[in-house]
Write an enzyme that holds these catalytic residues in place. Structure first.
Site, PDB file in Angstrom:
ATOM      1  N   GLU A  91      42.217  40.062  46.501  1.00 55.16           N
ATOM      2  CA  GLU A  91      43.446  40.772  46.850  1.00 55.16           C
ATOM      3  C   GLU A  91      43.222  41.768  47.985  1.00 55.16           C
ATOM      4  O   GLU A  91      42.114  42.266  48.164  1.00 55.16           O
ATOM      5  CB  GLU A  91      44.007  41.553  45.664  1.00 55.16           C
ATOM      6  N   CYS A 122      42.521  48.592  42.146  1.00 55.51           N
ATOM      7  CA  CYS A 122      41.422  47.667  42.409  1.00 55.51           C
ATOM      8  C   CYS A 122      41.341  46.504  41.407  1.00 55.51           C
ATOM      9  O   CYS A 122      41.055  46.690  40.239  1.00 55.51           O
ATOM     10  CB  CYS A 122      40.166  48.513  42.344  1.00 55.51           C
TER      11      CYS A 122
END
Ligand code: SAH
Ligand code: SF4
Length: 372
Positions: free
Chosen positions: A95, A354
């Site tokens: 990502e 995260c």
């Protein structure tokens, strides 16, 4: 088949030039090609109209320009944060996030891209969604650089601006704070940074690039000796070994007595003030005693502390402290003489922390893993 082709962005400038010349092309074609990639934000070889057609065909036959494909996009409700889940050419996913910070009295507008350096992470911090997913592989230089180029193309195509500098560069900052531990993928990260920073690449200033690490001491020393002089952020989260061992297993290998001098060395060699990231977890590391200990640990070091709140963790044991608790902690740190700021995690409504969006897409995961 595509997977076996040379990834153009894996190559250094010199390696690219050698390749192009080995095809019987003139050296100056290299500059034309990188100009299309980095300055004109081309997305295909076809659109590189001043390159001879035979050369474009050779490029398409022998190499690939981009390898990431976006498979999921999340935009926060205030539209200031945009997170993309990318599929790599081997099917694995990572990502990256784009964050807009509006202009205020003290600061110009910023557009920051937060990028990943590994699929998963081998460091395994207990509070981190990525750390809890395990480690799969390192990203190659091309896969690191492409994340930035993707958002540049997005901005150039969708976000007009009157600011000439902004419209030329599209983004202002890159932070290595996505999935993975950048210093555990040292060579590839270094090469990606050289290309991002180089005049033959994206020309992002070293001050515009921040690398965040959980504290790999030998690599911090190695980075200090490089001519790069990046901004360095250390994920500290605890001011004594007992607590830090509990949060971050890497501390058992590189305890504070090694980490803090390595940070001092980084500052001395590069002149860059270190930022210490300190995520506040309620009842874990947010007491007045923790703040006093942190101030004592960092005393005399040219540094700033970034207090992080509002990021949902991978684990119930570590819940983010409230903003009130953070403001109290901040006051204590100021009275201990430590400059600090509070960072409220952006985009928590889209799992922008995260590794959080990815954990939602991994087999066997539930929304409880990611947001609370
Ligand atoms: N591996 C590097 C960079 C990626 S993590 C590092 O650890 O520094 C980016 C930042 O997010 C780090 O400061 C990390 O400690 C922090 N982080 C990860 N999970 C978090 C959580 N649940 N809450 C707050 N901060 C978190
Ligand atoms: Fe890895 Fe950083 Fe997460 Fe720790 S916080 S597990 S080092 S990504």
């Amino acid at each position: 088949m595509e997977q076996l082709k040379i990834k153009i962005l894996d190559l250094s400038y010199d390696a690219l030039k050698d390749l192009i010349m080995s095809w019987g092309q003139k050296a100056y074609r290299t500059d034309q090609l990188i100009n299309w990639i980095f300055k004109k934000s081309a997305s295909t070889y076809e659109e590189m109209s001043d390159l001879p057609e035979a050369f474009r065909q050779k490029l398409a036959d022998e190499t690939v320009l981009f390898t990431l494909s976006p498979v999921e996009e999340r935009v926060s409700s205030d539209e200031q944060t945009r997170k993309i889940l990318f599929k790599l050419d081997d099917g694995k996913t990572i990502e990256s996030t784009l964050m807009f910070y509006e202009q205020n009295e003290s600061r110009r507008e910023r557009r920051t891209v937060c990028i990943s350096t590994q699929v998963g992470c081998p460091v395994g911090c207990y509070f981190c969604a990525t750390g809890q997913q395990g480690f799969e592989r390192n990203l190659r230089p091309a896969e690191i650089i492409e994340q930035v180029l993707y958002f540049i193309r997005f901005i150039k195509n969708h976000v007009p601006t009157a600011d000439r500098e902004l419209s030329r560069k599209a983004i202002t900052n890159v932070v290595f704070m996505g999935m993975g531990e950048p210093l555990a993928n040292y060579e590839n990260v270094r090469q990606a940074i050289i290309i991002l920073n180089s005049r033959k690449g994206l020309e992002l200033g070293a001050r515009q690039i921040t690398l965040s690490t959980a504290g790999l001491v030998p690599q911090i020393k190695r980075l200090a000796a490089e001519p790069l002089h990046l901004e360095l952020a250390i994920s500290l989260h605890a001011a004594n070994d007992k607590l830090r061992d509990r949060l971050m297993p890497i501390n058992q290998k590189y305890p504070l007595v090694q980490l803090i001098p390595a940070c001092q060395e980084y500052f001395e060699k590069t002149g860059r003030r270190i930022t210490f990231e300190y995520a506040l977890f309620t009842g874990v590391n947010d007491s007045p005693e923790d703040a006093r200990e942190l101030a004592a640990l960092l005393k005399g070091l040219n540094c700033a502390v970034n207090i992080i709140v509002g990021n949902p963790t991978a684990c119930q044991e570590y819940r983010s402290s409230t903003l009130e608790q953070a403001m109290f902690f901040q006051k204590q740190l100021f009275s201990g003489g430590i400059f600090n700021t509070i960072r409220i995690s952006k985009g928590t409504d889209i799992e922008a922390g995260c590794g959080q969006l990815r954990s939602r897409f991994l087999p066997g995961s539930s929304s409880r893993d990611t947001a609370n």
